[in-house]
Write a protein that holds these residues in place. Structure first.
Motif, PDB file in Angstrom:
ATOM      1  N   LYS A  11       0.815  -1.217   0.000  1.00  0.00           N
ATOM      2  CA  LYS A  11       0.000   0.000   0.000  1.00  0.00           C
ATOM      3  C   LYS A  11       0.850   1.269   0.000  1.00  0.00           C
ATOM      4  O   LYS A  11       0.364   2.349  -0.328  1.00  0.00           O
ATOM      5  CB  LYS A  11      -0.945   0.013   1.203  1.00  0.00           C
ATOM      6  CG  LYS A  11      -2.121  -0.963   1.065  1.00  0.00           C
ATOM      7  CD  LYS A  11      -3.144  -0.752   2.164  1.00  0.00           C
ATOM      8  CE  LYS A  11      -4.349  -1.659   1.954  1.00  0.00           C
ATOM      9  NZ  LYS A  11      -5.374  -1.459   2.999  1.00  0.00           N
ATOM     10  N   GLU A  14       0.687   3.144  -3.314  1.00  0.00           N
ATOM     11  CA  GLU A  14      -0.570   3.649  -3.871  1.00  0.00           C
ATOM     12  C   GLU A  14      -0.537   5.145  -4.186  1.00  0.00           C
ATOM     13  O   GLU A  14      -0.874   5.569  -5.293  1.00  0.00           O
ATOM     14  CB  GLU A  14      -1.726   3.316  -2.928  1.00  0.00           C
ATOM     15  CG  GLU A  14      -2.056   1.832  -2.904  1.00  0.00           C
ATOM     16  CD  GLU A  14      -3.215   1.510  -1.985  1.00  0.00           C
ATOM     17  OE1 GLU A  14      -3.782   2.455  -1.373  1.00  0.00           O
ATOM     18  OE2 GLU A  14      -3.566   0.319  -1.859  1.00  0.00           O
ATOM     19  N   SER A  15      -0.139   5.974  -3.229  1.00  0.00           N
ATOM     20  CA  SER A  15      -0.153   7.418  -3.460  1.00  0.00           C
ATOM     21  C   SER A  15       0.952   7.837  -4.425  1.00  0.00           C
ATOM     22  O   SER A  15       0.768   8.738  -5.244  1.00  0.00           O
ATOM     23  CB  SER A  15      -0.006   8.172  -2.140  1.00  0.00           C
ATOM     24  OG  SER A  15       1.211   7.843  -1.496  1.00  0.00           O
ATOM     25  N   ILE A  16       2.107   7.172  -4.351  1.00  0.00           N
ATOM     26  CA  ILE A  16       3.232   7.517  -5.221  1.00  0.00           C
ATOM     27  C   ILE A  16       2.894   7.222  -6.678  1.00  0.00           C
ATOM     28  O   ILE A  16       3.195   8.010  -7.577  1.00  0.00           O
ATOM     29  CB  ILE A  16       4.498   6.738  -4.809  1.00  0.00           C
ATOM     30  CG1 ILE A  16       4.901   7.102  -3.378  1.00  0.00           C
ATOM     31  CG2 ILE A  16       5.651   7.023  -5.778  1.00  0.00           C
ATOM     32  CD1 ILE A  16       6.036   6.271  -2.833  1.00  0.00           C
ATOM     33  N   ASP A  18      -0.014   6.997  -8.022  1.00  0.00           N
ATOM     34  CA  ASP A  18      -1.257   7.605  -8.485  1.00  0.00           C
ATOM     35  C   ASP A  18      -1.073   9.103  -8.664  1.00  0.00           C
ATOM     36  O   ASP A  18      -1.974   9.899  -8.384  1.00  0.00           O
ATOM     37  CB  ASP A  18      -2.387   7.322  -7.488  1.00  0.00           C
ATOM     38  CG  ASP A  18      -3.761   7.562  -8.115  1.00  0.00           C
ATOM     39  OD1 ASP A  18      -3.904   7.336  -9.333  1.00  0.00           O
ATOM     40  OD2 ASP A  18      -4.681   7.990  -7.385  1.00  0.00           O
ATOM     41  N   ASP A  19       0.115   9.476  -9.145  1.00  0.00           N
ATOM     42  CA  ASP A  19       0.419  10.893  -9.321  1.00  0.00           C
ATOM     43  C   ASP A  19       1.449  11.058 -10.438  1.00  0.00           C
ATOM     44  O   ASP A  19       2.228  10.148 -10.725  1.00  0.00           O
ATOM     45  CB  ASP A  19       0.978  11.472  -8.011  1.00  0.00           C
ATOM     46  CG  ASP A  19       1.200  12.976  -8.090  1.00  0.00           C
ATOM     47  OD1 ASP A  19       0.264  13.687  -8.476  1.00  0.00           O
ATOM     48  OD2 ASP A  19       2.309  13.415  -7.780  1.00  0.00           O
ATOM     49  N   LYS A  23       1.202   7.993 -12.982  1.00  0.00           N
ATOM     50  CA  LYS A  23      -0.244   7.925 -13.199  1.00  0.00           C
ATOM     51  C   LYS A  23      -0.562   8.045 -14.687  1.00  0.00           C
ATOM     52  O   LYS A  23      -1.397   7.310 -15.224  1.00  0.00           O
ATOM     53  CB  LYS A  23      -0.939   9.033 -12.420  1.00  0.00           C
ATOM     54  CG  LYS A  23      -2.449   9.040 -12.556  1.00  0.00           C
ATOM     55  CD  LYS A  23      -3.062  10.133 -11.691  1.00  0.00           C
ATOM     56  CE  LYS A  23      -4.574  10.124 -11.775  1.00  0.00           C
ATOM     57  NZ  LYS A  23      -5.172  11.189 -10.908  1.00  0.00           N
ATOM     58  N   SER A 144      10.600   3.032  -5.902  1.00  0.00           N
ATOM     59  CA  SER A 144       9.822   4.132  -6.486  1.00  0.00           C
ATOM     60  C   SER A 144      10.711   5.097  -7.246  1.00  0.00           C
ATOM     61  O   SER A 144      10.348   5.578  -8.327  1.00  0.00           O
ATOM     62  CB  SER A 144       9.065   4.876  -5.383  1.00  0.00           C
ATOM     63  OG  SER A 144       8.145   4.021  -4.729  1.00  0.00           O
TER      64      SER A 144
END
Length: 220
Positions: A11, A14-16, A18-19, A23, A144
């Motif tokens: 998880k 997820e934020s990394i 989705d940008d 993304k 990442s």
């Protein structure tokens, strides 16, 4: 390109992912990401992924069994996947490595935690990679960074492909200084050569300053 990210805390991604360009690459189907939870490949009810170090010592090591099973699962459907283990003893990640990896059809990143991996996990690697001589708490951060560097090199991910040619390390040099409006800010002026409109002189200035900064960075 297909990218698998193996982690005990998927998880985190997820934020990394989705940008920004990640993304965009995902939406455009230029890159596909699969977050693989190593805990899903454990066999006990507590989903144990780590254990004490043989011979004693602080911290816990990630066990080999679930990681091997996770890679086996990936290779059952993607037998040519290139596997990278993120470890301090690995080869240093560079822009040249990013270019090499951007040409792969699929890559799997094995992300560590705690004190690292059981040594046998490293035998899964087609290449062991490090992002530098420093310690971070989670391999997901290193993965990442590498994925971002790779994905931005894929055709059509960036709107202006020409911008890739001008960036730091693309030709072995750090990028030259860049400025935008206003021409003067708090007494700090943009170099007059950049306002001259003479592109030959500007090109020469940029090359000279790129070389100067590169020497300062690497020669100390």
């Amino acid at each position: 390109m297909k990218i698998y990210l193996l982690s005990i805390y998927p998880k985190v991604f997820e934020s990394i992912f989705d940008d920004g360009i990640l993304k965009k690459a995902k939406r455009s189907q230029l890159a596909k990401f699969e977050f693989v939870n190593i805990r899903d490949f454990t066999t006990d009810k507590h989903k144990t992924v780590d254990d004490c170090v043989y011979g004693g010592g602080p911290g816990m090591l990630l066990k080999p069994e679930p990681i091997y099973k996770a890679i086996d699962s990936i290779k059952s459907k993607d037998k040519n996947v290139f596997t990278i283990v993120l470890t301090p003893e690995g080869n240093l990640f560079t822009q040249q490595k990013a270019k090499e990896y951007s040409k792969k059809e699929s890559i799997a990143f094995i992300c560590g935690r705690y004190e690292g991996f059981d040594e046998r996990v490293k035998l899964l690697a087609d290449e062991k990679i490090s992002i530098g001589q420093f310690i971070i708490s989670r391999g997901e951060l290193a993965a990442s960074v590498i994925v971002d560097a790779i994905v931005r090199l894929l055709p059509e991910v960036l709107g202006n492909q020409e911008s890739l040619k001008e960036e730091s390390f693309e030709d072995g040099f750090v990028e030259y200084p860049q400025y935008t409006r206003p021409a003067e800010f708090r007494g700090l002026r943009v170099p007059s050569v950049l306002l001259s409109g003479n592109h030959t002189i500007i090109k020469k200035w940029r090359k000279e300053n790129s070389l100067k900064i590169t020497r300062e960075v690497y020669d100390g």
